[in-house]
Structures are given as C-alpha cells and as structure tokens.
Design an enzyme around this catalytic site. Structure first.
Site, PDB file in Angstrom:
ATOM      1  N   LYS A 271       0.826  -1.198   0.000  1.00  0.00           N
ATOM      2  CA  LYS A 271       0.000   0.000   0.000  1.00  0.00           C
ATOM      3  C   LYS A 271       0.866   1.256   0.000  1.00  0.00           C
ATOM      4  CE  LYS A 271      -3.951  -1.748   2.667  1.00  0.00           C
ATOM      5  NZ  LYS A 271      -4.939  -1.635   1.583  1.00  0.00           N
ATOM      6  N   ARG A 345     -10.468 -11.315   1.666  1.00  0.00           N
ATOM      7  CA  ARG A 345     -11.309 -12.357   1.052  1.00  0.00           C
ATOM      8  C   ARG A 345     -10.634 -13.721   1.112  1.00  0.00           C
ATOM      9  NH1 ARG A 345     -11.602  -8.926  -4.375  1.00  0.00           N
ATOM     10  NH2 ARG A 345     -11.432  -7.343  -2.757  1.00  0.00           N
TER      11      ARG A 345
HETATM   12  N1  BES Z   1      -8.205  -3.690   4.209  1.00  0.00           N
HETATM   13  C1  BES Z   1      -8.286  -3.306   2.850  1.00  0.00           C
HETATM   14  C2  BES Z   1      -9.544  -2.495   2.545  1.00  0.00           C
HETATM   15  C3  BES Z   1      -9.600  -1.105   3.124  1.00  0.00           C
HETATM   16  C4  BES Z   1      -9.059  -0.042   2.444  1.00  0.00           C
HETATM   17  C5  BES Z   1     -10.275  -0.870   4.302  1.00  0.00           C
HETATM   18  C6  BES Z   1      -9.153   1.234   2.961  1.00  0.00           C
HETATM   19  C7  BES Z   1     -10.386   0.406   4.808  1.00  0.00           C
HETATM   20  C8  BES Z   1      -9.820   1.457   4.155  1.00  0.00           C
HETATM   21  C9  BES Z   1      -8.303  -4.526   1.942  1.00  0.00           C
HETATM   22  O1  BES Z   1      -7.551  -5.596   2.379  1.00  0.00           O
HETATM   23  C10 BES Z   1      -7.741  -4.089   0.629  1.00  0.00           C
HETATM   24  O2  BES Z   1      -6.596  -3.730   0.597  1.00  0.00           O
HETATM   25  N2  BES Z   1      -8.556  -4.131  -0.415  1.00  0.00           N
HETATM   26  C11 BES Z   1      -8.141  -3.731  -1.719  1.00  0.00           C
HETATM   27  C12 BES Z   1      -8.644  -4.738  -2.706  1.00  0.00           C
HETATM   28  C13 BES Z   1      -8.119  -4.554  -4.101  1.00  0.00           C
HETATM   29  C14 BES Z   1      -6.634  -4.812  -4.139  1.00  0.00           C
HETATM   30  C15 BES Z   1      -8.851  -5.483  -5.024  1.00  0.00           C
HETATM   31  C16 BES Z   1      -8.714  -2.344  -1.997  1.00  0.00           C
HETATM   32  O3  BES Z   1      -9.854  -2.086  -1.629  1.00  0.00           O
HETATM   33  O4  BES Z   1      -7.993  -1.523  -2.557  1.00  0.00           O
HETATM   34 MN    MN Z   2      -5.527  -5.380   1.804  1.00  0.00          MN
END
Ligand code: BES
Ligand code: MN
Ligand code: ZN
Length: 494
Positions: A271, A345
């Site tokens: 991230k 997921r």
């Molecule tokens: N934990 C994150 C989702 C999230 C993002 C929660 C911001 C709260 C605030 C999750 O694991 C994630 O990183 N999801 C990705 C999925 C994508 C790579 C398909 C996302 O939402 O960017």
């Molecule tokens: Mn994630």
C-alpha cells in the site's frame, strides 16, 4: 478506564437535591414537559424564560447549558427535534450530546431525566443507556493520566426508567466498547495471539467452547488461503472459533465470521504510506464478532451461535506470498492471487468454508473491512450489505432500522461472478480492475458459503470514524455489534 460501565438510577428524581450536572431532552414544538417543571422551579423559571425568548428551540443537535445558583449547578437542555421524527437513534444521540456537554463543563457526573416520547418505554431507556455509555468511551490506554483533568465518573438516568431496557442497553453498549478497545489498540499490541486470548476469555466467562488453531494446525486442516496470507506475517497467525449453545443441542447454529487482519500493509502489492497506520483497524470484523459473543454471554438468548475469526498480519518480506501464486482453500477451490492486498477475502474463504463444512449453519453473516471501494460508494455513514438470501437481508435491514447502524444493499447478480474467473485457477482474488470493487469482493466470498443463507457486511467505511459524533468518538466505532446482536435476539424470540 475506557468507558463508564454502569448507569445508576434514581426514580424519585427529587430536584431539591444537590446535582452537579443534569440534562433534559426537549422536543422542538413542545418545550418543557410536565415532569421537567420541577427542574425549572429549582432554577427559578430560567428554562421557561429561555424557551420564551427562543434562546433554545429544541432542534435536533442543539444544546444549551444553564447555570443555577441553588441545588442544580448546571442544567443542559438537549434538543430532540420534531416529535414525529423522533427515533431510538435520536434518543441515543441526545444522550450522547448530554455526555459531551457534561464533559465540556468538567462535570464529574452526567444525569439525564428520562423524557416522554412515543417510543415504548423499554426501547427509550435502552437507547438512552446505550447513548450514555457509548459516549463515555475514550481510548486512553497509552496516555499518562493528566492530574488536573476532571474525569466524568458517573452516569445516571432519573425518573421513568425501564429496568429491562436499562439492562439490555448497558450490555449492548459495554460489548461495543469492548470491541472499540480491541480495534483501537495498535498492531503491536492487538496481535492474532492477543485476539485469541480475548476469545478464550470470552469463552470462559460463559462456558463457551473456544478453539484456537495455530499456523501448523490450520494449514493441516487445509486452509491454504489463510496460510498464504500468513506466510509473510511476523506475529504468529491464529484461527479461532467460539461456540455459544443457548438453544437446544443439535439445533443448527447461526454463524458469524469476522476478518481479523491485525495489520494490512498490502503484502508484496504494498500500500501507499498515506494513512497506512489506519490498517491496524483491519481486524475490526473479528473484533465485532468477539463483541457480539460477549453480548450473548451476558444476554443468554435461546439459540446456538458459532463465531469464527481468521487472524494474521499481511506484511511483506522474503517469505511473503507473491502476485501470481496459486493457493487452495479449505473447500478445495484454487485461487490465483493477482494482488496480495486483496487478502481479506482470502482469509475469509477458509473461515467461511470451514464453518459451512463443520457447523452446517442455518445462516452466516460476515463482517470485514474488505474494500476501499465501499468508501467510494457509501462514505463513512453506512456499511455495504450483499447476500444471497432475501429473508436474511431483510432481517439485517430491520435490525439496522432499530439500532441506527445503517446498511445499504448492493447487488450480487450472477454475472458479476464472471469478473473473478481466472485463466489458471478456479477463481482469482480481484475483479474487473477498479469497477464494482465491493461487489467483486462479495462474489468471491460467495464461492465459499455453499448453499447457506449468507449476508456479507463490508464495514471498511464504518468500522472507524475520523470525526467525533454524539455517541461515537473518533477511532474504532464497534459498528456491527449492536446490529447483529439485535438480529440474534430477535431470532431467539426476544
Ligand atoms: N483492508 C483493505 C480495505 C480497506 C481499504 C479498508 C481502505 C479500509 C480502508 C483490503 O484488504 C484491501 O486492501 N482491499 C483492496 C482490494 C483490491 C486490491 C482489489 C482495496 O480495496 O484496494
Ligand atoms: Mn488489503
Ligand atoms: Zn485488508
């Protein structure tokens, strides 16, 4: 102390007694109610005066503090808004505003006189109790106490208090505060091991069977997706279940499953640095599940419930899984990992298919901070809701209406499942680029629930808040706990 656990009551409500801080709820088109006139008398008619002068109109969100020279040191008038728009949530907010006002007045106690409304007495008292306790929460575990600070120490409800409502509201709010505390602790404190300890404590408090699997044990069970995410973890990962048996033995349980990702750096698909600290909240789904079990332990409803929380960090390093890796989940389905940041997921795939296989649940609800996309769609004000069963979706919606924990349904049409088809495995862990990200997460989970009625709650936007609200201070919100405890109580016939 993170919050005030108990509310004292005083049904006599004698206003000639000395009181530090007293709050009154007042409706917009009504003004002071007969039961509040005793207060006005003690203040020498000050309330009638500000009402006549229109200094205070009773609008929703409005409040005014009056200073008395006699027994009543400070009296806060809290606006309840229009009579016909009044709801349990407005009651919760009013109680929360009373606590905020008491705090800003440096009062040591906040006493609220129960007012008359069209809500049933038990519902009103429950909502007021929830609002008071929830607003008293603050995360202060790591701060040196300020010797000069005046702490709020006591909450009370005066007058027409309903005992059952008080009991239920207090249990609900304490469970929410417990969840908030788990959420707010940073990732170096709230590790998977610590979550498992908390699960064990909850289990012991009410004779619930708690089982914890470590990396070796869950890998042996066949949880290749959880093991894949955990490959790069620093802290030992855990998978845990708690079984509550308030119903007849042999009766199929209701299942609740929560994402317990204690820190999400994204893995090799790392991230950005901005707000990455907030990814300590990525275990919120698991914390919600534990909070619900804690509420059940005290409420003892007559049904069976099984809780499951897969818990690990999602870090990066030489042992972390790579984009392109293929893993096999508990139910035998293979998953191509195209983005290691879509890890929630993955760990849920194993937890859901395990619960379906071993517990044959009547229904499943999962909680997960699953997608950033749900924030784009709904912001911080509602959780995304998706599912495969109209009746269960309607049950969640009804509980949302009662608890004020809002949900908004997104579709789960079959053709969305095409977005998660993989060329080399049964499914892939991302959908169609940036399109319909929350739905892509849900259709992925759907592959792992079999025929069970199931609802997925994407709480990525609601699990924590960055602005203070009347009964939700910024930080972990505990949203989901009251929502689904309410649903389970209704299922159990209460
Ligand atoms: N934990 C994150 C989702 C999230 C993002 C929660 C911001 C709260 C605030 C999750 O694991 C994630 O990183 N999801 C990705 C999925 C994508 C790579 C398909 C996302 O939402 O960017
Ligand atoms: Mn994630
Ligand atoms: Zn995550």
């Amino acid at each position: 102390m993170s919050h005030i656990e108990k509310i004292s009551i005083d049904t006599a409500a004698d206003f000639t007694q000395a009181r530090d801080f007293l709050a009154l709820g007042i409706f917009q088109e009504q003004g002071p109610q007969p039961a509040q006139l005793g207060v006005d008398e003690a203040l020498g008619g000050l309330i009638a005066k500000v009402w006549e002068q229109k200094n205070f109109r009773g609008k929703q969100g409005e409040s005014l503090v009056l200073y008395g020279s006699g027994a009543l040191a400070r009296v806060a008038l809290i606006g309840l808004g229009e009579v016909d728009k009044f709801t349990a949530d407005r009651a919760r907010q009013a109680a929360g505003s009373a606590v905020q006002a008491a705090r800003s007045q440096k009062a040591t106690a906040c006493e609220l006189l129960v007012f008359e409304s069209e809500l049933p007495a038990a519902e009103l008292t429950q909502a007021l109790a929830e609002g008071l306790i929830l607003a008293s929460y603050g995360f202060d575990a790591h701060k040196q106490p300020d010797k000069d600070a005046v702490e709020l120490e006591r909450l009370s409800l005066l007058g027409a208090v309903d005992k059952d409502g008080l009991e239920r509201g207090s249990i609900m709010a304490n469970a929410v505060c417990f969840t908030r505390e788990l959420q707010n602790e940073p990732a170096n404190v709230m590790t998977p091991s610590r979550l498992a300890e908390e699960a064990e404590k909850i289990g012991q408090s009410a004779n619930m069977k708690t089982t914890v699997w470590d990396r070796e044990a869950f890998t042996k069970l066949g949880m290749g997706a959880l093991a894949g995410v955990a490959a790069g973890a620093n802290e030992p990962p855990k998978f845990m279940t708690i079984e509550y048996t308030g119903g007849p033995s042999g009766q199929a349980p209701f299942a609740i499953v929560g994402k317990g990702l204690t820190f999400d750096a994204g893995g090799i698909s790392i991230k950005g640095a901005a707000k990455m600290d907030e990814m300590k909240f990525d275990m919120s789904g698991g914390a919600v599940v534990l909070g619900i079990m804690r509420a059940l332990a005290r409420l003892q409803p007559k049904l069976n419930v099984v809780a499951a929380v897969p818990s690990t960090e999602n870090l990066l390093g030489g042992s972390a899984q790579r984009p392109g890796d293929i893993v096999k989940a508990y139910n035998g389905k293979t998953i191509e990992i195209l983005n290691t940041d879509a890890e929630g997921r993955l760990i849920l795939a194993d937890a859901l298919s395990y619960v379906v296989d071993k517990h044959k649940p009547v229904a499943i609800i999962d909680f997960a901070t699953l997608t950033g996309a749900v924030l784009v769609a709904l912001g911080h004000r509602a959780s995304g809701m998706l599912g495969n069963d109209e009746d269960l979706l309607a049950e969640v919606q009804a509980s949302a209406d009662r608890t004020g924990e809002r949900v908004w349904q997104l579709p789960l049409w079959d053709d969305y499942s095409e977005d998660i088809k993989s060329k080399v495995a049964d499914v892939k862990n991302i959908g169609a680029g940036r399109l319909a990200g929350t739905i892509a997460g849900a259709v992925f989970l759907k592959e792992f629930v079999g025929e069970s009625p199931w609802v997925h709650l994407d709480i990525a936007g609601t699990a924590w808040q960055d602005k203070d609200q009347p009964y939700i201070p910024s930080g972990g919100s505990g949203i989901g706990v009251r929502l689904i405890t309410d649903l389970l109580l209704k299922r159990a016939g209460g």
